[in-house]
Scaffold this motif. Structure first.
Motif, PDB file in Angstrom:
ATOM      1  N   VAL A   1      65.368  18.572  19.593  1.00 35.40           N
ATOM      2  CA  VAL A   1      64.811  18.035  20.908  1.00 35.40           C
ATOM      3  C   VAL A   1      64.458  19.526  21.831  1.00 35.40           C
ATOM      4  O   VAL A   1      63.230  19.760  22.147  1.00 35.40           O
ATOM      5  CB  VAL A   1      65.664  17.262  21.745  1.00 35.40           C
ATOM      6  CG1 VAL A   1      64.971  17.331  23.169  1.00 35.40           C
ATOM      7  CG2 VAL A   1      65.583  15.778  21.218  1.00 35.40           C
ATOM      8  N   VAL A   2      65.259  20.467  21.913  1.00 35.80           N
ATOM      9  CA  VAL A   2      65.210  21.687  22.563  1.00 35.80           C
ATOM     10  C   VAL A   2      64.301  22.713  22.034  1.00 35.80           C
ATOM     11  O   VAL A   2      63.801  23.469  22.494  1.00 35.80           O
ATOM     12  CB  VAL A   2      66.667  22.283  22.691  1.00 35.80           C
ATOM     13  CG1 VAL A   2      67.288  21.530  23.885  1.00 35.80           C
ATOM     14  CG2 VAL A   2      67.241  22.802  21.699  1.00 35.80           C
ATOM     15  N   LYS A   3      64.223  22.788  20.636  1.00 35.28           N
ATOM     16  CA  LYS A   3      63.440  23.509  19.705  1.00 35.28           C
ATOM     17  C   LYS A   3      61.838  23.069  19.772  1.00 35.28           C
ATOM     18  O   LYS A   3      61.081  23.551  18.890  1.00 35.28           O
ATOM     19  CB  LYS A   3      63.841  23.920  18.697  1.00 35.28           C
ATOM     20  CG  LYS A   3      65.032  24.816  18.657  1.00 35.28           C
ATOM     21  CD  LYS A   3      64.962  26.212  19.506  1.00 35.28           C
ATOM     22  CE  LYS A   3      66.229  26.893  19.529  1.00 35.28           C
ATOM     23  NZ  LYS A   3      65.958  28.208  20.281  1.00 35.28           N
TER      24      LYS A   3
ATOM     25  N   LYS B   1      77.103  16.269  27.175  1.00 34.64           N
ATOM     26  CA  LYS B   1      76.492  15.163  28.040  1.00 34.64           C
ATOM     27  C   LYS B   1      75.806  14.282  27.448  1.00 34.64           C
ATOM     28  O   LYS B   1      76.005  13.013  27.910  1.00 34.64           O
ATOM     29  CB  LYS B   1      75.466  16.217  28.901  1.00 34.64           C
ATOM     30  CG  LYS B   1      74.953  15.147  29.979  1.00 34.64           C
ATOM     31  CD  LYS B   1      74.121  16.011  31.095  1.00 34.64           C
ATOM     32  CE  LYS B   1      73.065  15.057  32.077  1.00 34.64           C
ATOM     33  NZ  LYS B   1      73.879  14.785  33.027  1.00 34.64           N
ATOM     34  N   PHE B   2      75.082  14.425  26.340  1.00 32.24           N
ATOM     35  CA  PHE B   2      73.976  13.481  25.918  1.00 32.24           C
ATOM     36  C   PHE B   2      74.379  12.514  24.593  1.00 32.24           C
ATOM     37  O   PHE B   2      74.142  11.550  24.384  1.00 32.24           O
ATOM     38  CB  PHE B   2      72.498  13.828  25.757  1.00 32.24           C
ATOM     39  CG  PHE B   2      72.002  14.308  26.873  1.00 32.24           C
ATOM     40  CD1 PHE B   2      71.378  13.338  27.730  1.00 32.24           C
ATOM     41  CD2 PHE B   2      71.866  15.760  27.266  1.00 32.24           C
ATOM     42  CE1 PHE B   2      70.675  13.815  29.136  1.00 32.24           C
ATOM     43  CE2 PHE B   2      71.537  15.934  28.435  1.00 32.24           C
ATOM     44  CZ  PHE B   2      70.610  15.278  29.335  1.00 32.24           C
ATOM     45  N   GLY B   3      75.464  13.212  23.727  1.00 33.65           N
ATOM     46  CA  GLY B   3      75.932  12.482  22.627  1.00 33.65           C
ATOM     47  C   GLY B   3      74.837  12.625  21.482  1.00 33.65           C
ATOM     48  O   GLY B   3      73.844  13.603  21.728  1.00 33.65           O
ATOM     49  N   GLY B   4      75.087  12.227  20.677  1.00 38.90           N
ATOM     50  CA  GLY B   4      74.154  12.156  19.248  1.00 38.90           C
ATOM     51  C   GLY B   4      74.527  13.064  18.213  1.00 38.90           C
ATOM     52  O   GLY B   4      76.025  13.169  18.140  1.00 38.90           O
TER      53      GLY B   4
ATOM     54  N   LEU C   1      66.153   8.530  25.246  1.00 39.33           N
ATOM     55  CA  LEU C   1      65.175   8.130  26.176  1.00 39.33           C
ATOM     56  C   LEU C   1      64.216   9.025  26.456  1.00 39.33           C
ATOM     57  O   LEU C   1      64.904  10.269  26.653  1.00 39.33           O
ATOM     58  CB  LEU C   1      65.579   7.355  27.248  1.00 39.33           C
ATOM     59  CG  LEU C   1      66.326   5.956  26.853  1.00 39.33           C
ATOM     60  CD1 LEU C   1      67.019   5.383  28.447  1.00 39.33           C
ATOM     61  CD2 LEU C   1      65.610   4.871  26.062  1.00 39.33           C
ATOM     62  N   GLU C   2      62.996   8.884  26.878  1.00 36.43           N
ATOM     63  CA  GLU C   2      62.036  10.189  27.342  1.00 36.43           C
ATOM     64  C   GLU C   2      62.899  10.959  28.479  1.00 36.43           C
ATOM     65  O   GLU C   2      62.566  11.934  28.237  1.00 36.43           O
ATOM     66  CB  GLU C   2      60.774   9.478  27.306  1.00 36.43           C
ATOM     67  CG  GLU C   2      59.962   8.926  26.010  1.00 36.43           C
ATOM     68  CD  GLU C   2      58.435   8.890  26.155  1.00 36.43           C
ATOM     69  OE1 GLU C   2      57.912   9.286  27.281  1.00 36.43           O
ATOM     70  OE2 GLU C   2      57.912   8.324  25.269  1.00 36.43           O
ATOM     71  N   HIS C   3      63.131  10.285  29.408  1.00 44.37           N
ATOM     72  CA  HIS C   3      63.409  10.899  30.360  1.00 44.37           C
ATOM     73  C   HIS C   3      64.863  11.915  30.026  1.00 44.37           C
ATOM     74  O   HIS C   3      65.015  13.028  30.699  1.00 44.37           O
ATOM     75  CB  HIS C   3      63.912   9.974  31.569  1.00 44.37           C
ATOM     76  CG  HIS C   3      65.127   9.101  31.279  1.00 44.37           C
ATOM     77  ND1 HIS C   3      65.295   7.974  30.717  1.00 44.37           N
ATOM     78  CD2 HIS C   3      66.596   9.463  31.920  1.00 44.37           C
ATOM     79  CE1 HIS C   3      66.516   7.589  30.915  1.00 44.37           C
ATOM     80  NE2 HIS C   3      67.221   8.390  31.640  1.00 44.37           N
ATOM     81  N   GLN C   4      65.571  11.452  28.933  1.00 38.16           N
ATOM     82  CA  GLN C   4      66.650  12.065  28.759  1.00 38.16           C
ATOM     83  C   GLN C   4      66.134  13.404  27.993  1.00 38.16           C
ATOM     84  O   GLN C   4      66.706  14.612  27.956  1.00 38.16           O
ATOM     85  CB  GLN C   4      67.670  11.421  27.549  1.00 38.16           C
ATOM     86  CG  GLN C   4      68.465  10.280  28.476  1.00 38.16           C
ATOM     87  CD  GLN C   4      69.221   9.448  27.345  1.00 38.16           C
ATOM     88  OE1 GLN C   4      68.495   8.906  26.377  1.00 38.16           O
ATOM     89  NE2 GLN C   4      70.411   9.368  27.673  1.00 38.16           N
TER      90      GLN C   4
ATOM     91  N   ASP D   1      60.693   6.684  22.617  1.00 36.82           N
ATOM     92  CA  ASP D   1      61.890   5.762  22.542  1.00 36.82           C
ATOM     93  C   ASP D   1      61.441   4.424  21.960  1.00 36.82           C
ATOM     94  O   ASP D   1      62.311   3.532  21.560  1.00 36.82           O
ATOM     95  CB  ASP D   1      62.623   5.562  23.913  1.00 36.82           C
ATOM     96  CG  ASP D   1      61.769   5.599  25.202  1.00 36.82           C
ATOM     97  OD1 ASP D   1      60.547   5.064  24.825  1.00 36.82           O
ATOM     98  OD2 ASP D   1      61.925   5.619  26.190  1.00 36.82           O
ATOM     99  N   ALA D   2      60.138   4.156  21.710  1.00 35.48           N
ATOM    100  CA  ALA D   2      59.406   3.066  20.951  1.00 35.48           C
ATOM    101  C   ALA D   2      60.011   3.328  19.435  1.00 35.48           C
ATOM    102  O   ALA D   2      59.830   2.429  18.529  1.00 35.48           O
ATOM    103  CB  ALA D   2      58.094   3.015  21.264  1.00 35.48           C
TER     104      ALA D   2
END
Length: 171
Positions: free
Chosen positions: A161-163, A150-153, A126-129, A118-119
């Motif tokens: 992210v998931v792959k 749920k998270f948008g984008g 964010l990393e926790h997301q 997230d920097a």
């Protein structure tokens, strides 16, 4: 005669145009250009009839160093990092790579991939997301569409992210 950006004038004429626009200080101080500047703050001399612009720090180096070829492809670098400075003691030549290395070492530019998580300036999450997305996807079989709701984008961002194509530093 001295030629810069296709404008050829006697050195005396260059000096006549240059020096009245320079606030000369001590030999180690910045000498500010007080004439016209471009959007990045670099000094410029305009030749409207010729439709030419000469960059002031390049002219400064050409006037102070007879070995400098102002028509060469090298950049003129500022050791002081002040675009408006035309003190020849603060100027040197270098390549684009030299300029980029100098800027990076001084923290003046950001290279994509250096900032992570997230920097990073283009981070959507964010990393926790990211951790939660991967957990829901891997452990609870959530689809990209469900995560998107749920998270948008964007679908592509969630897929990355998931792959694990993005956020590779997160387990």
């Amino acid at each position: 005669m001295l030629t810069l950006n296709g404008v050829e004038l006697p050195i005396e004429e260059w000096e006549r145009r240059f020096w009245p626009k320079v606030c000369v200080a001590g030999p180690n101080d910045c000498w500010d250009w007080v004439g016209s500047k471009n959007s990045q703050g670099y000094g410029k001399l305009m030749f409207k009839v010729l439709r030419k612009i000469v960059v002031a720090h390049r002219l400064s180096l050409a006037l102070s160093d007879p070995t400098f070829d102002p028509e060469c492809k090298l950049l003129v670098l500022h050791s002081c990092d002040r675009p408006s400075c035309v003190n020849p003691n603060h100027l040197s030549t270098g390549t684009v790579g030299d300029n980029n290395r100098d800027a990076f070492q001084k923290g003046h530019n950001r290279v994509v991939g250096v900032c992570k998580g997230d920097a990073h300036s283009r981070s959507r999450y964010l990393e926790h997301q990211v951790c939660e997305m991967r957990h829901l996807h891997d452990e609870h079989d959530w689809t990209v569409a469900m995560l998107l709701e749920k998270f948008g984008g964007s679908r592509g961002a969630i897929y990355g992210v998931v792959k694990r194509l993005t956020w590779k530093h997160i387990a």
